[in-house]
Motif scaffolding. Structure first.
Motif, PDB file in Angstrom:
ATOM      1  N   ARG A 226     -29.064  -0.559 -17.659  1.00  0.00           N
ATOM      2  CA  ARG A 226     -30.334  -0.421 -18.354  1.00  0.00           C
ATOM      3  C   ARG A 226     -30.517   1.041 -18.727  1.00  0.00           C
ATOM      4  O   ARG A 226     -30.067   1.933 -18.014  1.00  0.00           O
ATOM      5  N   THR A 229     -36.447   4.909 -19.692  1.00  0.00           N
ATOM      6  CA  THR A 229     -37.485   4.985 -20.719  1.00  0.00           C
ATOM      7  C   THR A 229     -37.825   6.448 -20.991  1.00  0.00           C
ATOM      8  O   THR A 229     -37.976   7.233 -20.054  1.00  0.00           O
ATOM      9  N   GLY A 230     -37.917   6.798 -22.270  1.00  0.00           N
ATOM     10  CA  GLY A 230     -38.271   8.175 -22.603  1.00  0.00           C
ATOM     11  C   GLY A 230     -38.038   8.483 -24.072  1.00  0.00           C
ATOM     12  O   GLY A 230     -37.563   7.624 -24.829  1.00  0.00           O
ATOM     13  N   GLY A 401     -30.147  -4.111 -23.215  1.00  0.00           N
ATOM     14  CA  GLY A 401     -31.532  -4.452 -22.889  1.00  0.00           C
ATOM     15  C   GLY A 401     -32.502  -3.324 -23.162  1.00  0.00           C
ATOM     16  O   GLY A 401     -33.504  -3.187 -22.474  1.00  0.00           O
ATOM     17  N   ALA A 402     -32.225  -2.512 -24.175  1.00  0.00           N
ATOM     18  CA  ALA A 402     -33.124  -1.404 -24.503  1.00  0.00           C
ATOM     19  C   ALA A 402     -33.802  -1.673 -25.840  1.00  0.00           C
ATOM     20  O   ALA A 402     -33.327  -2.474 -26.647  1.00  0.00           O
ATOM     21  N   THR A 403     -34.910  -0.991 -26.051  1.00  0.00           N
ATOM     22  CA  THR A 403     -35.514  -1.011 -27.384  1.00  0.00           C
ATOM     23  C   THR A 403     -35.662   0.432 -27.853  1.00  0.00           C
ATOM     24  O   THR A 403     -35.745   1.355 -27.047  1.00  0.00           O
ATOM     25  N   SER A 442     -37.034   2.440 -24.716  1.00  0.00           N
ATOM     26  CA  SER A 442     -37.662   1.756 -23.602  1.00  0.00           C
ATOM     27  C   SER A 442     -36.618   0.923 -22.872  1.00  0.00           C
ATOM     28  O   SER A 442     -35.843   0.193 -23.499  1.00  0.00           O
ATOM     29  N   GLY A 443     -36.549   1.083 -21.570  1.00  0.00           N
ATOM     30  CA  GLY A 443     -35.573   0.337 -20.766  1.00  0.00           C
ATOM     31  C   GLY A 443     -36.200   0.016 -19.435  1.00  0.00           C
ATOM     32  O   GLY A 443     -37.145  -0.763 -19.358  1.00  0.00           O
ATOM     33  N   GLU A 444     -35.725   0.674 -18.399  1.00  0.00           N
ATOM     34  CA  GLU A 444     -36.283   0.429 -17.065  1.00  0.00           C
ATOM     35  C   GLU A 444     -37.714   0.917 -16.964  1.00  0.00           C
ATOM     36  O   GLU A 444     -38.059   1.947 -17.524  1.00  0.00           O
TER      37      GLU A 444
ATOM     38  N   ALA B 238     -44.391   1.536 -23.635  1.00  0.00           N
ATOM     39  CA  ALA B 238     -42.936   1.453 -23.485  1.00  0.00           C
ATOM     40  C   ALA B 238     -42.599   1.385 -22.006  1.00  0.00           C
ATOM     41  O   ALA B 238     -43.199   2.081 -21.201  1.00  0.00           O
ATOM     42  N   GLY B 239     -41.635   0.519 -21.666  1.00  0.00           N
ATOM     43  CA  GLY B 239     -41.179   0.445 -20.276  1.00  0.00           C
ATOM     44  C   GLY B 239     -41.293  -0.957 -19.717  1.00  0.00           C
ATOM     45  O   GLY B 239     -41.832  -1.863 -20.359  1.00  0.00           O
ATOM     46  N   ALA B 240     -40.760  -1.141 -18.507  1.00  0.00           N
ATOM     47  CA  ALA B 240     -40.781  -2.451 -17.868  1.00  0.00           C
ATOM     48  C   ALA B 240     -42.111  -2.645 -17.151  1.00  0.00           C
ATOM     49  O   ALA B 240     -42.593  -1.736 -16.490  1.00  0.00           O
ATOM     50  N   ASP B 395     -28.806 -11.830 -22.904  1.00  0.00           N
ATOM     51  CA  ASP B 395     -29.863 -10.895 -23.308  1.00  0.00           C
ATOM     52  C   ASP B 395     -30.579 -11.444 -24.536  1.00  0.00           C
ATOM     53  O   ASP B 395     -29.951 -11.996 -25.432  1.00  0.00           O
ATOM     54  N   ILE B 421     -37.764  -7.291 -24.592  1.00  0.00           N
ATOM     55  CA  ILE B 421     -36.327  -7.491 -24.406  1.00  0.00           C
ATOM     56  C   ILE B 421     -36.033  -7.786 -22.947  1.00  0.00           C
ATOM     57  O   ILE B 421     -36.680  -7.238 -22.058  1.00  0.00           O
ATOM     58  N   GLY B 422     -35.083  -8.677 -22.709  1.00  0.00           N
ATOM     59  CA  GLY B 422     -34.755  -9.002 -21.322  1.00  0.00           C
ATOM     60  C   GLY B 422     -33.500  -9.839 -21.251  1.00  0.00           C
ATOM     61  O   GLY B 422     -32.851 -10.105 -22.268  1.00  0.00           O
ATOM     62  N   THR B 469     -39.190  -5.711 -20.267  1.00  0.00           N
ATOM     63  CA  THR B 469     -39.257  -4.417 -20.950  1.00  0.00           C
ATOM     64  C   THR B 469     -40.011  -4.576 -22.265  1.00  0.00           C
ATOM     65  O   THR B 469     -39.665  -5.412 -23.098  1.00  0.00           O
ATOM     66  N   VAL B 470     -41.067  -3.756 -22.411  1.00  0.00           N
ATOM     67  CA  VAL B 470     -41.884  -3.763 -23.624  1.00  0.00           C
ATOM     68  C   VAL B 470     -41.455  -2.578 -24.474  1.00  0.00           C
ATOM     69  O   VAL B 470     -41.396  -1.444 -23.983  1.00  0.00           O
ATOM     70  N   GLY B 471     -41.143  -2.850 -25.728  1.00  0.00           N
ATOM     71  CA  GLY B 471     -40.560  -1.801 -26.577  1.00  0.00           C
ATOM     72  C   GLY B 471     -41.563  -1.084 -27.445  1.00  0.00           C
ATOM     73  O   GLY B 471     -41.423  -1.042 -28.657  1.00  0.00           O
ATOM     74  N   THR B 475     -45.092   6.287 -23.773  1.00  0.00           N
ATOM     75  CA  THR B 475     -44.381   6.366 -22.489  1.00  0.00           C
ATOM     76  C   THR B 475     -45.308   6.889 -21.395  1.00  0.00           C
ATOM     77  O   THR B 475     -46.325   7.480 -21.673  1.00  0.00           O
TER      78      THR B 475
END
Lengths: 444, 475
Positions: A226, A229-230, A401-403, A442-444, B238-240, B395, B421-422, B469-471, B475
């Motif tokens: 994964r 996020t950043g 699994g990233a956006t 965006s990931g973990e 953004a983030g899980a 995925d 995404i997941g 995870t929300v894109g 952040t």
């Protein structure tokens, strides 16, 4: 009946049924496709078919019919139905054929048909087989496959209008691909593909090379992690950068502009991208995958610089959108309706993808997409991606699994490096590898 | 049309011709051959700038011929339904076969067990043009009345019917008439230099009755309201984080995260993340998932599949345990199981593949309100758009068309569209609550696979997933 006879007969029938003007597009083609999986033929498909689209105008009202039914008595009936349907629609001053002076009267031969005899069925199957087995031979981790695929299409098309245009040309297209599946150390599967596409069989990439590239792509995604996020720099390898060109096209198409469906609708002449970005649509490239001597409305094709040093120089128009916006015709009509590009590309910069990567301390190299999350109206973009994480100017590990997300305006303006690796065999909307200074990952 | 003879007469075919063509298709050998013949008509009206801007008619007619031998498929099609053209196609399809000719069985007199899952009350073909145009006009007026920010309203009405005949070398000959209606509204809004868009549709295998009352207006108001509210949407996170999926359109999550992975072609080839896992726990015990072609009038309902097999309600996952895959004829034979009626094709120009029909999750026990209340800081995906899945890894992504932050157990601000995404099996394992409010989505879902599009349906109760995870950008 030949496609010319079909066109004449149907067009005449439409005029006899009371149309003021009419235009017809007839296409015939022979397609072949085969998939070889785990060394055996899985599917083999072959067929000849025709299709027809007729547009009629009566009192500035428009109707369209499509058909795959070519029985002669049905063609006449269809033309009559089309004229009847036009009576249903409201009059619109923009609904009429081009002024005859806009039509192409001569056009160049763009070498769109392969003059060589097509490979035999056995040779085609062998190429699909070779592409798959080349991928399977690369590494033991590749233990499965979704096959090697060979496809070809040969055909001919004709456009005829009631005010004097008749034009057509024959065409051919070949493609070859491989989709290997690798198993990583945790037992997870990783699948990727590579392909080659060309109008002439001799321009296809070698089957071994297709297989090897597909295998390398599947293998490099093994044991993906994964992403964190950043906000980091994001690089798009050439194959993935194409997506940005397709997205931009959706915003500079005259059809989106007059419908107010583009965030760039009132930005003509303004800086819309980094000054490193110039974009050209060139329909006249010999053997180009998107080349055409004239568009679907019979208008002579010519190259157009749509973005120049980041400035939006032109929208791309079909006849209706150029009339509605009172801008010059650009020859981008399409039979599906709306605007179509030909070979739309970002001009080369300098250096290689490796140079772009070397300039990033911590970031993401995008190699593929999942889904589509672009809003042409607002310009907001949120997109599923896979790729390779970059640490200290080098590829560190694969990520899944990233956006990535951002406003497309900031993405285009944030492009700080353009490589010199443009490859016209990748498609009809293409770019060299690009680097964007910052996007939200965006990931973990 | 309710009889085989009527269908044969529309297609200008007869049983003796079909049988001769099947004999030719099996002329070199093969396990099975079939003919899929089709004639259809679609009509559309497109409304734009407050008037009917385009009227279209689409006629489809042709036949596809297929020969199966082992795991091989030979396929060819013809636009003409003459014996000569069908014989040519049969020769081409036979190319993959060897081992010597086989005779097709005599056609059985009784047709296969067909369902009766769509009975339009007022078939669209009989509706006056003026009545159809009035629907569009009413939707336009209703959308424009919502807010001065409404700049453009588009609407369209499309309806079609498809007459199909499937004749197999096993002696099975069957037919169906499949209606479809689709009503779509799109709205563009603008305010203070910002612009937004929303769109939605409704319909199914129904007639004019599906557009009765104020349904066109209600749809138009809903779409316009969404396009207005989106103008003030905040940036998405953004983030899980914990995610609550709204009832209805969230069915797309099942479609992508689980559905495609359970189509048997991927499983017989062992390229799916669910391969070889029948009987195993693949989701939280709260999850039971079915694929059901028998939902009356649904866009994904079919009386018979495109290979002539009976359709039905197939349990895919029961209390989190994988029960079975969705099969076409080929995968069922190779895997040695019963056919499930999931062999579908876009048209006569393509061979069938295992495809979904109407896929949904069975309702659970939680109240929708308590599901939201259980989340301290998270995301509420009220409405979802299209998605995609990587079958091998499982995925998947899907696009949120209406999403909100959840703060302290309450639905908070509307946020801009974001991708979620997941990983299918991972996410299904993290389902923590399932609502008692199953809704079938009326959205106009079309599923793409192998270059073929087919209409499908989907549904879902409200569901809470521990982490997705929300894109977004924040952040």
């Amino acid at each position: 009946m030949s496609i010319r006879e079909i066109a004449e007969k149907t067009l005449n029938a439409a005029m006899a049924a009371g149309a003021d003007e009419a235009e017809i597009f007839v296409r015939e083609h022979r397609e072949f496709q085969t998939t070889v999986r785990m060394g055996e033929i899985e599917t083999l498909k072959e067929a000849e078919s025709k299709s027809l689209a007729l547009r009629v105008y009566k009192n500035r009202c428009k109707a369209v019919v499509d058909s795959s039914d070519f029985r002669p008595e049905k063609l006449e009936k269809l033309a009559g139905e089309a004229v009847g349907l036009a009576g249903v629609t409201a009059p619109d001053d923009f609904h009429r054929l081009p002024e005859p002076e806009l039509y192409a009267d001569t056009w160049p031969d763009l070498d769109l048909l392969d003059p060589q005899e097509a490979p035999s069925t056995e040779k085609r199957i062998a190429m699909a087989h070779r592409a798959e087995s080349a991928a399977m031979e690369v590494d033991d981790r590749i233990d499965n496959s979704m096959g090697g695929n060979f496809a070809q299409s040969h055909g001919d098309m004709l456009i005829m209008t009631s005010n004097g245009f008749t034009g057509g040309y024959p065409f051919s297209v070949y493609s070859l691909s491989a989709v290997p599946v690798a198993k990583d150390s945790k037992g997870d599967r990783s699948r990727d593909f590579w392909f080659t596409r060309a109008l002439h069989a001799e321009d296809l990439m070698d089957a071994d090379e297709v297989g090897h590239r597909a295998a390398e792509r599947a293998l490099r995604m093994c044991d993906a992690r994964r992403a964190a996020t950043g906000e980091v720099p994001v690089i798009f390898e050439a194959n993935a950068a194409s997506r940005l060109v397709a997205m931009l096209f959706g915003c500079i198409s005259g059809s989106a502009v007059w419908r107010k469906q583009s965030y760039l609708g009132d930005r003509l002449g303004e800086q819309i991208a980094s000054e490193k970005i110039s974009i050209v649509d060139d329909p006249l490239r010999p053997r180009g995958l998107g080349s055409q001597p004239f568009d679907s409305e019979g208008i002579l094709a010519k190259a157009l610089r749509v973005v120049d040093g980041g400035k939006l120089a032109h929208f791309m128009h079909d006849l209706e959108s150029s009339r509605r916006l009172n801008q010059p015709v650009t020859g981008h009509g399409s039979w599906g309706g709306g605007v179509a590009a030909s070979n739309l590309y970002v001009e080369n910069g300098e250096g290689t993808l490796a140079d772009l990567i070397a300039g990033v301390d911590r970031g993401l190299l995008v190699t593929g997409y999942m889904g589509s999350g672009f809003n042409t109206v607002s310009g907001n973009w949120s997109q599923g991606v896979e790729g390779l994480w970059i640490e200290g100017g080098k590829v560190a590990y694969p990520v899944k699994g990233a956006t990535i997300a951002g406003h497309f305006d900031a993405v285009l303006k944030g492009i700080d490096a353009v490589a010199g690796d443009l490859d016209f065999s990748l498609g009809t909307k293409i770019a060299p590898s690009l680097r964007v200074i910052s996007m939200t990952v965006s990931g973990e | 049309m309710n009889s085989l003879s009527e269908h044969l007469s529309v297609l200008e075919l007869d049983e003796t011709v079909l049988r001769r063509v099947l004999a030719r298709a099996l002329g070199r050998g093969g396990d099975y051959a079939d003919i899929f013949a089709e004639s259809g008509e679609g009509r559309s009206l497109r409304w734009e700038e407050s008037c009917v801007k385009n009227a279209a008619l689409i006629l489809t007619r042709g036949a596809g011929i297929r020969v199966l031998q082992g795991e091989k498929t030979g396929f060819a099609y013809a636009d003409e339904l003459t014996e000569e053209a069908l014989m040519r196609a049969a020769d081409t399809a036979a190319h993959i076969a060897s081992g010597g000719g086989v005779d097709p069985a005599e056609f059985a007199k009784a047709v296969n067990g067909r369902g009766d899952y769509y009975q339009p009350v007022r078939p669209m073909e009989g509706v006056e043009l003026a009545d159809k145009i009035a629907l569009l006009e009413r939707a336009d007026a209703a959308a424009r009345a919502v807010d001065p920010a409404v700049e453009k309203v588009n609407a369209s009405l499309y309806h079609e019917y498809r007459n199909i005949i499937i004749a197999g070398s096993d002696g099975l000959i069957t037919f169906d008439t499949q209606p479809m209606v689709r009503f779509n509204v799109g709205v563009v809004t603008g305010k203070d230099g910002k612009r937004e868009m929303a769109g939605e549709g409704l319909g199914g295998r129904r007639g004019m009755e599906t557009l009765e009352g104020d349904r066109p207006e209600a749809l138009a108001r809903k779409v316009a309201d969404m396009a207005v509210r989106k103008l003030d949407a905040e940036d998405a996170p953004a983030g899980a984080m914990p995610v609550v999926l709204g009832a209805g359109t969230s069915g797309v999550l099942l479609h992508e995260a689980v559905g495609h992975g359970l189509e048997a072609d991927f499983n017989r080839k062992k390229t799916s993340t669910f391969s070889g896992r029948v009987g195993e726990q693949v989701a939280s015990p709260l999850c039971s998932i079915v694929d059901d072609a028998t939902i009356p009038g649904d866009r994904g309902a079919i009386n018979v599949d495109d290979e002539g097999s009976s359709t039905g309600r197939n349990v895919l996952v029961e209390n989190g345990v994988l029960r079975g895959y969705m099969h076409d004829r080929l995968s069922a034979r190779i895997m040695g199981v019963e056919r499930t009626g999931n062999g579908r094709r876009e048209s006569y120009r393509s061979p069938p593949l295992p495809r979904m029909t109407v896929t949904y999750m069975m309702p659970g026990k939680s109240e929708p309100g308590e599901i939201i209340e259980s989340v301290k800081d998270g995301f509420y995906a009220k409405s979802l758009g299209g998605g995609q899945v990587d079958i091998a890894r499982g995925d998947f992504v899907f696009a949120v068309t209406e999403g909100y932050r959840i703060r302290d157990g309450k639905i908070a601000e509307l946020v801009k569209g974001a991708t979620l995404i997941g990983n299918g099996p991972e996410i299904m394992g993290k389902v923590e609550m399932v609502g008692n409010n199953l809704e079938l989505s009326e959205g106009m879902w079309t599923c793409g696979k192998g270059g073929q599009s087919v209409p499908v349906g989907q549904g879902m109760p409200s569901v809470k997933v521990g982490e997705i995870t929300v894109g977004g950008t924040k952040t």
